[in-house]
Scaffold this active site. Sequence first.
Site, PDB file in Angstrom:
ATOM      1  N   HIS A 242      -9.010  -3.094  -5.669  1.00 10.53           N
ATOM      2  CA  HIS A 242      -8.918  -3.202  -4.407  1.00 10.53           C
ATOM      3  C   HIS A 242     -10.000  -2.229  -3.701  1.00 10.53           C
ATOM      4  O   HIS A 242     -10.129  -1.168  -4.060  1.00 10.53           O
ATOM      5  CB  HIS A 242      -7.620  -2.762  -3.881  1.00 10.53           C
ATOM      6  CG  HIS A 242      -7.215  -3.243  -2.386  1.00 10.53           C
ATOM      7  ND1 HIS A 242      -7.779  -2.559  -1.280  1.00 10.53           N
ATOM      8  CD2 HIS A 242      -6.631  -4.149  -1.724  1.00 10.53           C
ATOM      9  CE1 HIS A 242      -7.507  -2.771  -0.166  1.00 10.53           C
ATOM     10  NE2 HIS A 242      -6.727  -3.981  -0.334  1.00 10.53           N
TER      11      HIS A 242
ATOM     12  N   GLY B 289      -0.565  -5.468   5.906  1.00  7.04           N
ATOM     13  CA  GLY B 289       0.467  -5.108   6.934  1.00  7.04           C
ATOM     14  C   GLY B 289       1.442  -6.075   7.077  1.00  7.04           C
ATOM     15  O   GLY B 289       2.677  -6.095   7.604  1.00  7.04           O
TER      16      GLY B 289
ATOM     17  N   GLY C  69      -7.546  -4.690   7.801  1.00  6.98           N
ATOM     18  CA  GLY C  69      -6.707  -3.950   9.119  1.00  6.98           C
ATOM     19  C   GLY C  69      -7.369  -3.845  10.095  1.00  6.98           C
ATOM     20  O   GLY C  69      -7.041  -3.100  10.809  1.00  6.98           O
TER      21      GLY C  69
ATOM     22  N   LYS D 146       0.588  -1.310  -0.088  1.00  7.31           N
ATOM     23  CA  LYS D 146       0.018   0.025   0.044  1.00  7.31           C
ATOM     24  C   LYS D 146       0.889   1.225   0.114  1.00  7.31           C
ATOM     25  O   LYS D 146       1.960   1.474  -0.811  1.00  7.31           O
ATOM     26  CB  LYS D 146      -0.979   0.057   1.124  1.00  7.31           C
ATOM     27  CG  LYS D 146      -1.898  -1.343   1.200  1.00  7.31           C
ATOM     28  CD  LYS D 146      -2.947  -1.123   2.106  1.00  7.31           C
ATOM     29  CE  LYS D 146      -3.783  -2.762   2.247  1.00  7.31           C
ATOM     30  NZ  LYS D 146      -4.818  -2.774   3.189  1.00  7.31           N
TER      31      LYS D 146
ATOM     32  N   GLU E 299      -9.857  -0.310  -1.303  1.00 10.58           N
ATOM     33  CA  GLU E 299      -9.502   1.094  -1.005  1.00 10.58           C
ATOM     34  C   GLU E 299      -9.616   2.091  -2.314  1.00 10.58           C
ATOM     35  O   GLU E 299      -9.747   3.295  -2.096  1.00 10.58           O
ATOM     36  CB  GLU E 299      -8.102   1.057  -0.536  1.00 10.58           C
ATOM     37  CG  GLU E 299      -8.103   0.315   0.958  1.00 10.58           C
ATOM     38  CD  GLU E 299      -6.819  -0.005   1.407  1.00 10.58           C
ATOM     39  OE1 GLU E 299      -6.701  -0.540   2.702  1.00 10.58           O
ATOM     40  OE2 GLU E 299      -5.867  -0.061   0.740  1.00 10.58           O
TER      41      GLU E 299
ATOM     42  N   GLU F   6     -11.584 -10.171  -0.361  1.00  5.18           N
ATOM     43  CA  GLU F   6     -10.972  -9.231   0.710  1.00  5.18           C
ATOM     44  C   GLU F   6     -12.405  -8.614   1.313  1.00  5.18           C
ATOM     45  O   GLU F   6     -12.605  -7.591   0.763  1.00  5.18           O
ATOM     46  CB  GLU F   6     -10.160  -8.287   0.364  1.00  5.18           C
ATOM     47  CG  GLU F   6      -8.719  -8.871  -0.104  1.00  5.18           C
ATOM     48  CD  GLU F   6      -7.749  -7.917   0.168  1.00  5.18           C
ATOM     49  OE1 GLU F   6      -6.673  -8.077   0.598  1.00  5.18           O
ATOM     50  OE2 GLU F   6      -7.869  -6.497  -0.390  1.00  5.18           O
TER      51      GLU F   6
END
Length: 247
Positions: free
Chosen positions: A91, A229, A167, A11, A93, A161
């Site tokens: 994605h 992450g 996250g 990311k 995001e 996802e």
Amino acid sequence: MRRKLAAGNWKMNGLGAALEELRTLATTPVPDNTDILICPPATLLSRAAEVAGHVAIGGQDCHANATGAHTGDLSAEMLRDAGATSVILGHSERRADHDEHDEDVRAKARAAWEAGLTAVICVGESLQEREADNTLDIIGGQLAGSIPDAATGENLVVAYEPIWAIGTGKVPTTAQIGDVHDFIRARLERRFGPGVGRSVRLLYGGSVKPSNAAEIFAVPNVDGALVGGASLKASDFSGIIDALSMA
């Protein structure tokens, strides 16, 4: 037999010093049945490709056009020229922060394929959609709208996802993951035929870490993971890779 895939999405994280983590991964032996992909920020792509060794490098997005007046964007050809072999598309995001829709993802996937890149297309539902029992309807619509017709097991990876697990530390039950992955597999087989449908790799993504990876990878039709992450540190990502290779 589908090869396993551990993909890391850095990311908007990582300066030049982060390449030391990649160098560590590149010198860590990997079983023959497992592929490794790291998608760093675009500023590190070319440098990452130089030190990656057996680790493949990918982009995090691409523009649907090959060239043009699109300030700040990168084409699939540019990613390929920088050393990428894959690109993450759709994605959540990107869909949320940049108002990307299925048709945008589909156009980008076509561009990725034309440039010789594998498209890692992401699908997933929100918590509200999950609680309303609309998950499979949402996933089905995203699959139909985001994946172009020329999909093969070589140019397409699908990553499930759930947005509410990215996250957050929340992870769906293995039964929930299995239901969605089985559904995706069935939809791919129905649309593209059993040959292509069974050859496309399906990844799970959302708070995957070394402590829960083995349980997730034991679920049928989970061929690997798209990791956020936990992919930033070689020690964490290596634990996930080890769990995948033994699944």
